[in-house]
Design a protein around this motif. Structure first.
Motif, PDB file in Angstrom:
ATOM      1  N   ARG A   1      22.705 -19.256 135.987  1.00  0.00           N
ATOM      2  CA  ARG A   1      23.322 -19.208 134.704  1.00  0.00           C
ATOM      3  C   ARG A   1      22.961 -18.156 133.710  1.00  0.00           C
TER       4      ARG A   1
ATOM      5  N   SER B   1      33.098 -12.774 126.334  1.00  0.00           N
ATOM      6  CA  SER B   1      31.876 -13.500 126.944  1.00  0.00           C
ATOM      7  C   SER B   1      30.733 -13.809 126.197  1.00  0.00           C
TER       8      SER B   1
ATOM      9  N   ASN C   1      27.854 -14.790 128.465  1.00  0.00           N
ATOM     10  CA  ASN C   1      27.992 -15.884 129.341  1.00  0.00           C
ATOM     11  C   ASN C   1      29.349 -15.493 130.296  1.00  0.00           C
TER      12      ASN C   1
ATOM     13  N   ASN D   1      30.345 -16.748 132.666  1.00  0.00           N
ATOM     14  CA  ASN D   1      30.941 -17.967 133.452  1.00  0.00           C
ATOM     15  C   ASN D   1      31.790 -18.771 132.192  1.00  0.00           C
ATOM     16  N   ASN D   2      32.545 -17.974 131.512  1.00  0.00           N
ATOM     17  CA  ASN D   2      33.347 -18.416 130.248  1.00  0.00           C
ATOM     18  C   ASN D   2      34.780 -18.399 130.618  1.00  0.00           C
TER      19      ASN D   2
END
Length: 263
Positions: free
Chosen positions: A10, A121, A124, A126-127
């Motif tokens: 991550r 994002s 990030n 993975n949002n």
């Protein structure tokens, strides 16, 4: 659990300085803005042309739930009726309009989505909220490009359509109903596609990430399978949510045809 390659960590677990430097050294997802546009345009044309017969059946079934048709057609009846009365080419009537609209619309769609995702994002990837919001922004822009040609396509797909082709349909709609007729369904289309893309991209990104984490060592070798599987799951769920509004959109786009046909 087996050790995972750093590229699957991550972003918030990476050193801030190193991550910022990496963001500056490569473009988003490794390709440039114009490449998003070209890739999106090609993907859109291939998607719509390959699935066009299914889209024709969907349009016939949705349009025949109007008062103009006392008996709504089922899938089997619509399919056999087209083949019997119009032949296989009847499944592709209106494909020219879709080809003209799908390329530019999908170029806008994917490029705007990727740029919005990069901006929202905030480092990030993975949002899910950023993915959903980016999908909404992208669909508002692309629908403005696609809706006029989608209206022409829908009218050409109807049984006993009074139009000779794309040019004839566009000219007659403009002359008889005005420019607003091309955008009669725009608000409904946006209301439909906004949740569709929000659900689609949020599900797609989550599914893609989950599938890659199952076997991270082989993720690069299975990238096509991962994208296809994640896309299928996302599309199915999004379509389930938005089909009722799709029926409304079809009937709005075709509302002027029945008066032309004397129905």
């Amino acid at each position: 659990m087996a050790d995972v390659s750093p590229k699957f960590h991550r972003p918030d677990l990476l050193p801030a300085a190193g991550y910022a430097e990496a963001e500056l050294s490569v473009s988003h997802d490794g390709i440039e803005f114009w490449q998003f546009m070209v890739a999106g345009s090609i993907a859109g044309v291939i998607e719509h042309t390959s699935m066009f017969p299914v889209d024709t059946l969907k349009t016939r079934m949705q349009a025949q739930s109007t008062p103009c048709h006392s008996v709504p057609a089922g899938l089997r009846h619509a399919f056999t009726s087209i083949l019997r009365l119009e032949g296989p080419l009847g499944l592709y009537r209106g494909i020219g309009a879709m080809s003209l609209g799908a390329g530019p619309a999908h170029a806008v769609y994917f490029s705007v989505y990727e740029k919005a995702k990069e901006y929202l994002s905030r480092g990030n990837p993975n949002n899910p909220a950023a993915h959903a919001a980016s999908g909404v922004v992208a669909t508002v822009a692309s629908d403005a490009v696609l809706t006029p040609m989608d209206t022409v396509k829908q009218r050409l797909q109807l049984r006993s359509s009074p139009y000779k082709g794309v040019a004839d349909c566009a000219a007659r709609v403009f002359r008889e109903e005005g420019l607003r007729a091309f955008y009669a369904s725009y608000r409904t289309t946006v209301v439909m596609n906004a949740p569709f893309t929000a659900v689609h991209f949020a599900t797609y990104e989550a599914s893609k990430r989950a599938l890659m984490e199952v076997s991270p060592d082989n993720a690069s070798d299975e990238r096509l399978v991962v994208h296809a599987t994640a896309g299928a799951a996302a599309g199915a769920l999004a379509a389930l949510v938005t089909t009722p509004l799709d029926v409304v959109k079809t009937q709005l786009q075709c509302q002027g045809v029945f008066s032309v046909m004397g129905l």
